[in-house]
Scaffold this active site. Structure first.
Site, PDB file in Angstrom:
ATOM      1  N   ASP A   1       8.194  43.629 -24.176  1.00 13.90           N
ATOM      2  CA  ASP A   1       8.954  43.608 -22.926  1.00 13.90           C
ATOM      3  C   ASP A   1       8.050  43.971 -21.756  1.00 13.90           C
ATOM      4  O   ASP A   1       7.094  44.733 -21.914  1.00 13.90           O
ATOM      5  CB  ASP A   1      10.118  44.592 -23.032  1.00 13.90           C
ATOM      6  CG  ASP A   1      11.179  44.339 -21.983  1.00 13.90           C
ATOM      7  OD1 ASP A   1      11.176  43.261 -21.362  1.00 13.90           O
ATOM      8  OD2 ASP A   1      12.028  45.227 -21.774  1.00 13.90           O
TER       9      ASP A   1
ATOM     10  N   THR B   1       9.960  40.046 -15.918  1.00 14.72           N
ATOM     11  CA  THR B   1      10.782  39.793 -14.738  1.00 14.72           C
ATOM     12  C   THR B   1       9.930  39.233 -13.601  1.00 14.72           C
ATOM     13  O   THR B   1      10.480  38.841 -12.569  1.00 14.72           O
ATOM     14  CB  THR B   1      11.448  41.096 -14.268  1.00 14.72           C
ATOM     15  OG1 THR B   1      10.442  42.092 -14.039  1.00 14.72           O
ATOM     16  CG2 THR B   1      12.425  41.612 -15.327  1.00 14.72           C
TER      17      THR B   1
ATOM     18  N   ARG C   1      24.987  41.583 -18.047  1.00 14.06           N
ATOM     19  CA  ARG C   1      24.964  43.045 -18.186  1.00 14.06           C
ATOM     20  C   ARG C   1      25.917  43.690 -17.191  1.00 14.06           C
ATOM     21  O   ARG C   1      26.671  44.609 -17.524  1.00 14.06           O
ATOM     22  CB  ARG C   1      23.554  43.588 -17.987  1.00 14.06           C
ATOM     23  CG  ARG C   1      23.506  45.120 -17.964  1.00 14.06           C
ATOM     24  CD  ARG C   1      22.094  45.646 -17.836  1.00 14.06           C
ATOM     25  NE  ARG C   1      21.348  45.370 -19.047  1.00 14.06           N
ATOM     26  CZ  ARG C   1      20.059  45.049 -19.076  1.00 14.06           C
ATOM     27  NH1 ARG C   1      19.393  44.939 -17.939  1.00 14.06           N
ATOM     28  NH2 ARG C   1      19.449  44.834 -20.215  1.00 14.06           N
TER      29      ARG C   1
ATOM     30  N   LYS D   1      16.975  38.392 -22.264  1.00 17.03           N
ATOM     31  CA  LYS D   1      15.654  38.196 -22.859  1.00 17.03           C
ATOM     32  C   LYS D   1      15.501  38.980 -24.159  1.00 17.03           C
ATOM     33  O   LYS D   1      15.012  38.448 -25.162  1.00 17.03           O
ATOM     34  CB  LYS D   1      14.572  38.587 -21.847  1.00 17.03           C
ATOM     35  CG  LYS D   1      14.585  37.725 -20.586  1.00 17.03           C
ATOM     36  CD  LYS D   1      13.406  38.001 -19.679  1.00 17.03           C
ATOM     37  CE  LYS D   1      13.469  39.361 -19.028  1.00 17.03           C
ATOM     38  NZ  LYS D   1      14.611  39.496 -18.081  1.00 17.03           N
ATOM     39  N   THR D   2      15.921  40.231 -24.161  1.00 16.03           N
ATOM     40  CA  THR D   2      15.843  41.020 -25.396  1.00 16.03           C
ATOM     41  C   THR D   2      16.765  40.453 -26.467  1.00 16.03           C
ATOM     42  O   THR D   2      16.403  40.372 -27.643  1.00 16.03           O
ATOM     43  CB  THR D   2      16.201  42.488 -25.118  1.00 16.03           C
ATOM     44  OG1 THR D   2      15.240  43.044 -24.230  1.00 16.03           O
ATOM     45  CG2 THR D   2      16.212  43.302 -26.398  1.00 16.03           C
TER      46      THR D   2
END
Length: 361
Positions: free
Chosen positions: A126, A175, A234, A81-82
């Site tokens: 965020d 999230t 990640r 997302k970032t």
């Protein structure tokens, strides 16, 4: 590679920084991610549907000479997302401002950020669902009318001063999309849900990261790491770095399937991506409680962890993998859990059915 951590988000309950399969990022992860992030939609791996739709939104906005519609990105941590927010800014040739919902506790905090934006700038927010209610209500008008009302004074003498804002693009990440109020969700022109990655996509992530890190890895080695990465880029990159450490010390720096498997065994990540905590929950459920059903609090005591740690850190992946089920009577192990740990489920009494054992009659 494709991650979504700004450094301002708090960790999940019990999701300790030393947990190698944690979906949150610590300081080391953030530093490495910054170097490995893709810079354009073309470089971005996976999320084909979201990427194609977003490409159309951005190209259409550029063709009109306008700012892009506000974008909401939802999905689990670590999926990109970032990274996508930074790519949006790059594709629009615009600067980006990064903040988070927990950092905005008052409407004045948000007003200070909005009033300093440049025309066309991208504001990445965020964990937007954790923003305070007064700031959230101010954001409605800012998104829709590019205007905020700044309250000066208190009580009967308070005055609302309208403040015009330059057109900007808000990119919100969450999230937990279900916690966003409908008025806020409705103000986003584009909503994209980030899915977990399949093995082939994760292998592409690993090969790209290995190239950037100047590592030698073959296809089988990448496949071994991808299969234990829980569908999250990640985690794939974190496992790659730990396998790199092992390979540099024990295998002349070259990563193949055997090296990857042995390295990840050292770090207690098994073939399905389960770590020590995941296996402890399954072992307790199977060996101490016969596969369940058992209450969450009892299960947490059995593995010497907080209730929130078991519920929010271990359970989601175990449920997604089909190893554990939540029922009205408690947590229940599935046949796949018994098979994964190499155990034989207890025999049911004659006449008993699986449905009766799980839910009663």
């Amino acid at each position: 590679m494709n991650w979504d951590e700004t450094g301002t988000e708090t960790q999940e309950p019990g999701d300790a920084a030393d947990r190698i399969v944690a979906s949150s990022a610590d300081g080391e992860d953030q530093a490495v991610e910054a170097a490995l992030r893709p810079k354009s939609l073309e470089e971005f791996v996976g999320q084909e549907r979201v990427r194609e739709q977003l490409d159309l939104v951005l190209k259409a906005a550029l063709a009109r000479g306008a700012t892009a519609d506000h974008v909401l990105l939802s999905g689990a941590p670590g999926l990109g997302k970032t990274t996508l927010s930074m790519i949006i800014a790059a594709e629009m040739n615009a600067p980006i401002r990064i903040t988070s919902g927990p950092a905005i506790q008052h409407a004045g905090d948000l007003a200070a950020i909005l009033s300093s934006l440049q025309e066309g700038e991208v504001l990445f927010l965020d964990e937007i669902h954790r923003m305070s209610r007064p700031a959230e209500e101010m954001l409605y008008m800012a998104m829709e009318d590019f205007r905020v009302d700044v309250i000066v004074g208190k009580g009967p003498g308070a005055t609302a001063i309208p403040l015009e804002l330059p057109p900007f693009t808000l990119v919100g990440a969450t999230t937990r999309a279900g916690l966003l109020p409908p008025p806020l969700r409705d103000r986003f022109g584009f909503t994209g849900h980030m899915e977990f990655y399949d093995s082939a996509e994760l292998q592409r992530v690993i090969h790209r990261s290995a190239q950037l890190l100047d590592l030698e890895i073959d296809a089988d080695g990448a496949a071994e790491i991808a299969g234990r990465s829980r569908g999250t880029p990640r985690i794939a990159n974190r496992l790659l770095r730990r396998v790199r450490d092992y390979a540099q010390v024990k295998a002349d720096g070259y990563i193949n399937r055997d090296v990857a498997a042995i390295a990840l065994k050292v770090y207690e990540v098994d073939a399905r991506g389960l770590d020590r905590l995941d296996r402890a929950v399954l072992h307790a459920l199977l060996k101490l409680f016969g596969g369940g059903p058992v209450g969450l609090s009892t299960l947490a005591v059995a593995v010497n962890e907080e209730r929130e740690t078991v519920e929010e850190v271990a359970e989601p992946f175990l449920v997604r993998e089909g190893l554990l089920a939540r029922t009205p009577r408690g947590r229940v192990a599935t046949p796949a859990a018994w098979a994964h740990l190499g155990l034989v489920p207890p025999q049911q009494p004659p006449g008993a059915s699986g449905q009766q054992g799980l839910f009663g009659t």
